[in-house]
Design an enzyme around this catalytic site. Structure first.
Site, mmCIF file in Angstrom:
data_model
loop_
_atom_site.group_PDB
_atom_site.id
_atom_site.type_symbol
_atom_site.label_atom_id
_atom_site.label_comp_id
_atom_site.label_asym_id
_atom_site.label_seq_id
_atom_site.Cartn_x
_atom_site.Cartn_y
_atom_site.Cartn_z
ATOM 1 N N TYR A 93 41.241 40.223 -32.572
ATOM 2 C CA TYR A 93 41.872 41.312 -33.324
ATOM 3 C C TYR A 93 42.526 41.395 -34.016
ATOM 4 O O TYR A 93 42.952 42.309 -34.100
ATOM 5 C CB TYR A 93 42.640 41.846 -31.464
ATOM 6 C CG TYR A 93 42.118 41.396 -29.748
ATOM 7 C CD1 TYR A 93 40.522 42.399 -29.837
ATOM 8 C CD2 TYR A 93 42.474 40.391 -28.967
ATOM 9 C CE1 TYR A 93 39.984 42.204 -28.396
ATOM 10 C CE2 TYR A 93 41.654 40.896 -27.978
ATOM 11 C CZ TYR A 93 40.412 41.513 -27.554
ATOM 12 O OH TYR A 93 39.590 41.026 -26.860
ATOM 13 N N HIS A 109 34.588 49.084 -30.845
ATOM 14 C CA HIS A 109 35.307 47.450 -30.324
ATOM 15 C C HIS A 109 35.540 46.529 -32.268
ATOM 16 O O HIS A 109 35.290 45.988 -32.869
ATOM 17 C CB HIS A 109 34.442 46.720 -29.711
ATOM 18 C CG HIS A 109 33.919 47.445 -28.770
ATOM 19 N ND1 HIS A 109 34.828 47.913 -27.111
ATOM 20 C CD2 HIS A 109 32.513 47.496 -27.789
ATOM 21 C CE1 HIS A 109 34.428 48.103 -26.642
ATOM 22 N NE2 HIS A 109 32.889 48.645 -27.109
#
Ligand code: DQA
Length: 141
Positions: free
Chosen positions: A22, A99
């Site tokens: 991330y 995403h």
């Protein structure tokens, strides 16, 4: 053009969760980037994050009356929430699913998106830049 950016569960932990997947940006830094890209593109953006699925569904409903385009990253809800699917289904405005990580190359369960059939575009694995691409896509429509 008004764009609702709806971020879901655990995205508030950005910067503190698995930086390999991330990145190191915090959630508030991500929002700052989204607002600045939106300004460059002449878009009015409302960016929100919640860990409550019910709240997320309410914001999907709000976006029905407000948004000309919607960007969603529902986090793990993506993979199983038919409630969020159904809340987004009545939208006529284009929907982009984003995403940060490449969910299509991670665990089997992350490869499933119950929202996929509603999305005009899906952007995965591009980190924060994925949101920029989503804004550009909507701005071009
Ligand atoms: C995510 C991917 C999901 O599988 C995960 O549960 C998240 C973040 C992403 O942006 O890569 O919370 O949506």
């Amino acid at each position: 053009m008004r764009v609702a950016v709806l971020n879901g569960v655990n995205l508030d932990l950005l910067g503190r969760r698995d930086p390999e997947q991330y990145g190191s940006l915090s959630y508030s830094e991500l929002e700052t980037r989204i607002y600045s890209w939106a300004q460059e593109l002449g878009l009015t953006v409302r960016c929100r994050q919640t860990n409550s699925e019910g709240q997320y569904v309410e914001w999907c409903h709000d976006a029905l009356d407000w948004a000309d385009g919607v960007i969603v990253n529902p986090g793990a809800w993506t993979h199983y929430s038919y409630a969020i699917h159904d809340a987004l289904e009545p939208h006529t405005a284009p929907l982009v699913e984003v995403h940060l990580s490449n969910v299509d190359e991670r665990e089997e369960w992350r490869r499933v998106s119950v929202l996929e059939d509603l999305a005009a575009k899906r952007i995965v694995g591009k980190g924060p830049e994925g949101y920029r691409e989503a804004l550009e896509f909507l701005a071009a429509r």
